[in-house]
Structure formats: C-alpha cells, structure tokens
Design a protein around this motif. Sequence first.
Motif, PDB file in Angstrom:
ATOM      1  N   PRO A  63      11.308  -8.533  -9.082  1.00 36.84           N
ATOM      2  CA  PRO A  63      11.122  -9.299  -8.116  1.00 36.84           C
ATOM      3  C   PRO A  63       9.741 -10.177  -8.200  1.00 36.84           C
ATOM      4  O   PRO A  63       8.861  -9.541  -9.052  1.00 36.84           O
ATOM      5  N   ASP A  64       9.840 -11.050  -7.584  1.00 38.08           N
ATOM      6  CA  ASP A  64       8.621 -11.833  -7.366  1.00 38.08           C
ATOM      7  C   ASP A  64       7.429 -11.366  -6.348  1.00 38.08           C
ATOM      8  O   ASP A  64       6.212 -11.791  -6.570  1.00 38.08           O
ATOM      9  N   THR A  76      21.283 -15.230 -10.711  1.00 39.48           N
ATOM     10  CA  THR A  76      22.325 -16.073 -11.287  1.00 39.48           C
ATOM     11  C   THR A  76      23.085 -17.041 -10.223  1.00 39.48           C
ATOM     12  O   THR A  76      23.669 -17.857 -10.710  1.00 39.48           O
ATOM     13  N   GLU A  77      22.763 -16.795  -8.985  1.00 36.97           N
ATOM     14  CA  GLU A  77      23.182 -17.806  -7.915  1.00 36.97           C
ATOM     15  C   GLU A  77      22.184 -18.820  -7.799  1.00 36.97           C
ATOM     16  O   GLU A  77      22.238 -19.757  -6.880  1.00 36.97           O
ATOM     17  N   GLY A  78      21.150 -18.998  -8.518  1.00 35.63           N
ATOM     18  CA  GLY A  78      20.140 -20.138  -8.641  1.00 35.63           C
ATOM     19  C   GLY A  78      18.839 -19.630  -7.703  1.00 35.63           C
ATOM     20  O   GLY A  78      18.038 -20.667  -7.466  1.00 35.63           O
ATOM     21  N   ALA A  79      18.436 -18.474  -7.312  1.00 38.21           N
ATOM     22  CA  ALA A  79      17.386 -18.360  -6.660  1.00 38.21           C
ATOM     23  C   ALA A  79      16.070 -18.330  -7.448  1.00 38.21           C
ATOM     24  O   ALA A  79      16.083 -17.776  -8.244  1.00 38.21           O
ATOM     25  N   PRO A  80      15.180 -19.485  -7.093  1.00 35.36           N
ATOM     26  CA  PRO A  80      14.122 -19.640  -7.481  1.00 35.36           C
ATOM     27  C   PRO A  80      13.068 -18.706  -7.621  1.00 35.36           C
ATOM     28  O   PRO A  80      12.254 -18.274  -8.682  1.00 35.36           O
ATOM     29  N   VAL A  81      13.182 -17.736  -6.594  1.00 39.99           N
ATOM     30  CA  VAL A  81      12.200 -16.767  -6.556  1.00 39.99           C
ATOM     31  C   VAL A  81      12.969 -15.656  -5.606  1.00 39.99           C
ATOM     32  O   VAL A  81      13.907 -15.966  -4.769  1.00 39.99           O
ATOM     33  N   VAL A  82      12.641 -14.199  -6.114  1.00 39.15           N
ATOM     34  CA  VAL A  82      13.053 -13.155  -5.074  1.00 39.15           C
ATOM     35  C   VAL A  82      12.027 -12.339  -4.601  1.00 39.15           C
ATOM     36  O   VAL A  82      11.075 -11.984  -5.523  1.00 39.15           O
ATOM     37  N   GLY A  83      12.336 -12.107  -3.355  1.00 37.94           N
ATOM     38  CA  GLY A  83      11.193 -10.912  -2.615  1.00 37.94           C
ATOM     39  C   GLY A  83      12.191  -9.767  -2.454  1.00 37.94           C
ATOM     40  O   GLY A  83      13.025  -9.965  -2.084  1.00 37.94           O
ATOM     41  N   ARG A  94       0.596 -10.407  -4.641  1.00 39.56           N
ATOM     42  CA  ARG A  94       1.783 -10.705  -4.426  1.00 39.56           C
ATOM     43  C   ARG A  94       2.409  -9.567  -3.659  1.00 39.56           C
ATOM     44  O   ARG A  94       3.727  -9.433  -3.497  1.00 39.56           O
ATOM     45  N   VAL A  95       1.726  -8.563  -3.186  1.00 38.52           N
ATOM     46  CA  VAL A  95       2.249  -7.764  -2.295  1.00 38.52           C
ATOM     47  C   VAL A  95       1.701  -7.887  -0.856  1.00 38.52           C
ATOM     48  O   VAL A  95       0.444  -7.965  -0.787  1.00 38.52           O
ATOM     49  N   PHE A  96       2.363  -7.916   0.208  1.00 39.94           N
ATOM     50  CA  PHE A  96       2.038  -7.968   1.339  1.00 39.94           C
ATOM     51  C   PHE A  96       2.494  -7.034   2.504  1.00 39.94           C
ATOM     52  O   PHE A  96       3.672  -6.761   2.383  1.00 39.94           O
ATOM     53  N   SER A  97       1.666  -6.132   2.991  1.00 42.07           N
ATOM     54  CA  SER A  97       2.175  -4.904   3.791  1.00 42.07           C
ATOM     55  C   SER A  97       1.881  -4.910   5.214  1.00 42.07           C
ATOM     56  O   SER A  97       1.059  -5.615   5.612  1.00 42.07           O
ATOM     57  N   PHE A  98       2.690  -4.214   5.727  1.00 40.32           N
ATOM     58  CA  PHE A  98       2.476  -4.148   7.427  1.00 40.32           C
ATOM     59  C   PHE A  98       2.623  -2.630   7.745  1.00 40.32           C
ATOM     60  O   PHE A  98       3.739  -1.883   7.358  1.00 40.32           O
ATOM     61  N   ILE A  99       1.633  -2.084   8.679  1.00 36.88           N
ATOM     62  CA  ILE A  99       1.720  -0.547   9.040  1.00 36.88           C
ATOM     63  C   ILE A  99       1.523  -0.459  10.459  1.00 36.88           C
ATOM     64  O   ILE A  99       0.745  -1.497  10.768  1.00 36.88           O
ATOM     65  N   GLY A 100       1.680   0.531  11.001  1.00 38.21           N
ATOM     66  CA  GLY A 100       1.181   0.780  12.470  1.00 38.21           C
ATOM     67  C   GLY A 100       0.290   1.676  12.142  1.00 38.21           C
ATOM     68  O   GLY A 100       0.261   2.713  11.420  1.00 38.21           O
ATOM     69  N   SER A 101      -1.085   1.575  13.024  1.00 36.45           N
ATOM     70  CA  SER A 101      -2.289   2.180  12.644  1.00 36.45           C
ATOM     71  C   SER A 101      -2.159   3.556  13.468  1.00 36.45           C
ATOM     72  O   SER A 101      -2.786   4.477  12.800  1.00 36.45           O
ATOM     73  N   ARG A 102      -1.263   3.861  14.204  1.00 33.08           N
ATOM     74  CA  ARG A 102      -1.004   5.104  14.901  1.00 33.08           C
ATOM     75  C   ARG A 102       0.189   5.713  14.474  1.00 33.08           C
ATOM     76  O   ARG A 102       0.770   6.444  15.291  1.00 33.08           O
ATOM     77  N   ASP A 103       0.745   5.258  13.538  1.00 31.65           N
ATOM     78  CA  ASP A 103       1.994   5.720  12.999  1.00 31.65           C
ATOM     79  C   ASP A 103       2.038   7.316  12.404  1.00 31.65           C
ATOM     80  O   ASP A 103       1.188   7.501  11.357  1.00 31.65           O
ATOM     81  N   GLY A 104       2.693   8.246  12.869  1.00 27.94           N
ATOM     82  CA  GLY A 104       2.625   9.694  12.567  1.00 27.94           C
ATOM     83  C   GLY A 104       4.098  10.048  11.550  1.00 27.94           C
ATOM     84  O   GLY A 104       3.888  11.056  10.825  1.00 27.94           O
ATOM     85  N   MET A 105       5.097   9.474  11.678  1.00 33.13           N
ATOM     86  CA  MET A 105       6.243   9.373  10.942  1.00 33.13           C
ATOM     87  C   MET A 105       5.988   9.114   9.557  1.00 33.13           C
ATOM     88  O   MET A 105       6.372   9.778   8.601  1.00 33.13           O
TER      89      MET A 105
END
Length: 478
Positions: free
Chosen positions: A345-346, A311-318, A405-416
């Motif tokens: 979301p886009d 409504t505020e005019g955002a052409p795309v939302v992530g 349209r999905v872009f992921s980031f993870i830690g390869s040694r993440d145990g949590m």
Amino acid sequence: MDHLETSPLHRLMVSPAGRLLTSRPFETLKTRSLPREFAVVRARAAADVALGEGPEAYLREVDAPPAPHLHDRIERALAQYAAVREEYDETMARWNSVFWGGYESLPDERVAIERDRREIAQRRAKPSDIFGFLAKEHLVPPVKFETPDPEDALSRWHHELAEPERLYGFADSRASEEFPRVERSATVRGPGTVEYLLRFTSPSPHLSDDASARVYEPADVDGDLPTLIFHSGWGMFDDQLVYWPEEEYLARALAPEGYRVILPDAPWHGRREPLGNYSGEPYVARAPVGLFTLYSAAALETAVLTDWARTEGAPVVGVGGVSLGGTIALHVGGRCGEWPESMRPDLLFPVGAPGAIDQTLLSGSLTKLLDIDKALDAAGWTGGHLHEFAPLLNPPKTPCLAPERVFSFIGSRDGMAPARTARVLFDEWGIPRPNRHEWDCGHFGVLANLIRRDEFQRTVTRELDRAVRDERRKTVSA
C-alpha cells in the motif's frame, strides 16, 4: 430505479441523540453488556450444529451445565431457530444464483434480493429474541475456548518464530500472476454507489476457505479510483447485518465522492463464519495462536486486494482498519517490505489498535471481560510464553512505509486496545506528531467518533488525493 438505502440506525447515530454514544456512561454500559451479547451468538452458533439432537445435546454443544428445568423452553427455541435457519438457507440459495450463478437479473431484482438476504441474515446471526433467555440465565459462556497447549504451540511454530516472514510473506518464487484469481459478483445499486462482492482463495496456508470483500464505487465511475481497503473490528458480522457501521460512515460516504472502498471479511468473520462458531470466535477461542493466524492471513489477503485494485487502475491504495482491523493494518504496514511491489500500500490508516498484542492479552480489559485470561491460565500460558510469541503477535518495530505516510487514531482512555502500547509503537515507527490523532474516549468511543465525526474521513481523502498528485508528478518527471 430502486436502490439500497442508508440504515435508519445510522441516521439515528449521527443525529443529536447519538451524542450519547461518546459519553462515559455509554462506554461503561456497552462494555458490561459484551459477555451477554456474545453469549447469545454463542448459543446460536451451537444451535447450527445441534438442531434436531434435543436439549441435552444442545447444552453440551453450547458448553453449558445441565438444565432440565429449561428443556421445554430450549426445545421451543430450537424449533423457532430451525424455521429461521431454513428461511435463511432458501434466501441464500436464491441470492447466490443471482449474484454468483450467472443468472440474468434486473437491477431492481438484485436490490430486492439483497434486502431480503440482509434481513434474514441478521435474524439468523443475532437471534436475541430466541436465545436471550439462556444468556440471561448465565448458562452460556461468551466463548467456547479451544486454547492450545503452550509447549505444543512453541514446537509447532518454532520455524515461524525464528523467521516471521514464513508466516507473513510470500514465497519469492511466486509471481503476482500466480496468486489467487479474484472473482467479481453481479452489482447492486446503493445510495450513490455501485456495490459488488469479491472472492478468492485465501493465500494463507493455514486457512482453507475463500477470502471475501465488499466493494463500493461511485454510481458514475469516471476515471481511475483512489482506493481504501478498510478492515472492521473483532466480532463484527459485516454485511450479514442490516447495519454495518463501516459501510455507512466510510464506504457509502467516500464512494460517491470519487473513491473506491473495499471492506474485507476478516478470517472467520461475516460470510466466512465457520459452522459451530459465531463471527470471529476462533480468534479469541484459540488465543494466542488464533490471533496471529488471523493477522497473517488477513495481511496476505490485503496484499491480494491491493494488487487487484491496481489492476483496476487505482493510482494509489491505502490500507486501514479499526480495532482488530487496525492491528491488521499495522501488520500490513510492518510486513509488506518483501512483498511484490504491486501488493504494497501507499498509505496506512490504523484506528483504535494496540501496539503490543502480547501485553494486550495480559492486561487488556477484554481479556478479563470474556475470561480469556482464565482460559490461558488453565492451559498453562504465562506472560513469558506470550512474550515468546511477540514476533508473530506484535506488529514489527519498524514500518515498511515512510512514517509520514502513516496516519493513526486512538482513544486516550482505551483499555481494550491500550493506548499506551500504541504510543510506544508509533514512537518506534517515527510517525510524525501531526499524523497522530487522539480522541478523549474509550474503545467504543473511537467507533462513535468514526461514525459521528468526519475527521478520519477528511484525513483519508486528503491524503489519498495528495498521494495521487505525488504519483502524477513522478510520472511527468519520468
């Protein structure tokens, strides 16, 4: 004219000295310190409801054993905290009158009161100098558990387990204009930004408070702004502290470049902290019910914020987030298919999130670190029970957005947030390999990389810009 400034702590973190944040020794040290850090804020949360009742009542509230030898020291600590709390309450009353009360104020006045608010809010939220001795004595547990009975939970949530859209969806009969009205506060100048607050009644039927978010826009707004809604991690205090990492590495980095960034307070976090709990505590204290209650509420609140941005005019939302925030983003991406179109979301940017919450509750390192496993065992929860709640805990196995349209980031040694569970989900979602980023680090290394590197920020701006161009081409073609 005066304006808020970048935190000196952030400048230190992005300096050469900040390289230590990405090291294995720092990861180990930070992980081991968590129980004590949360014990301090648990001690403070108990003080909020036990001031004036004496040391014995306070120790019962904090869920600590009797400690007569510490009564005098506890009495002094409570008196010291009472003074901090009084100053905090007075400052918040002034701040509310300026930012929400229609009080006619000058820009410099708003900057000054915002600085005052954040400084006293930090002293109230994390009073290590006042209650640190209780954590050091190992008297205070990091979490005051309220673990539900598994059979009661199965009975209470059986309809939602059969139809998760009852929890994560909007009733078909409700049009978008019937959703909560979003209120906007007065503005305050930041470093190249204009900042303000949003609030609205949470659309979740399982919460009874106002959702809130902080918005960052360019100081000189020119045209419609591509928008990113980004959720912080569990236990964050958000703008109740002087330094909020997401504010500095993301919001105040992207907004001056022509983007709008919205940082929501997750349920029970930041300014939504319940009396008697610290920021985010009910999420783990009421596990596993607290987990999906938060996910569903935050997902629906994100839908409202997405609609508001349009409504505020955002052409795309992530939509994105880190750790807990990444899990919220995955639920949004997996649940939004039946939402009104303006609320979807886009783009999606999950960071440092597991792909299976039921497995994470069983084997994630945070579970053992904070004794969540012991609380679940004591209440009768088994792996089978947790698996029964997978439809509400885990993101769906198929996305509602196009996988590219999905872009992921993870830690390869993440145990949590176990990386292996994230990889399985991303395979199920069909996310293209070029969209999947792995850093050689643990969980806290993920945050350190967000702070110190610009890879994530460059991905966000590139993809928002690309989506804007795609939308313009569609409009021209139409």
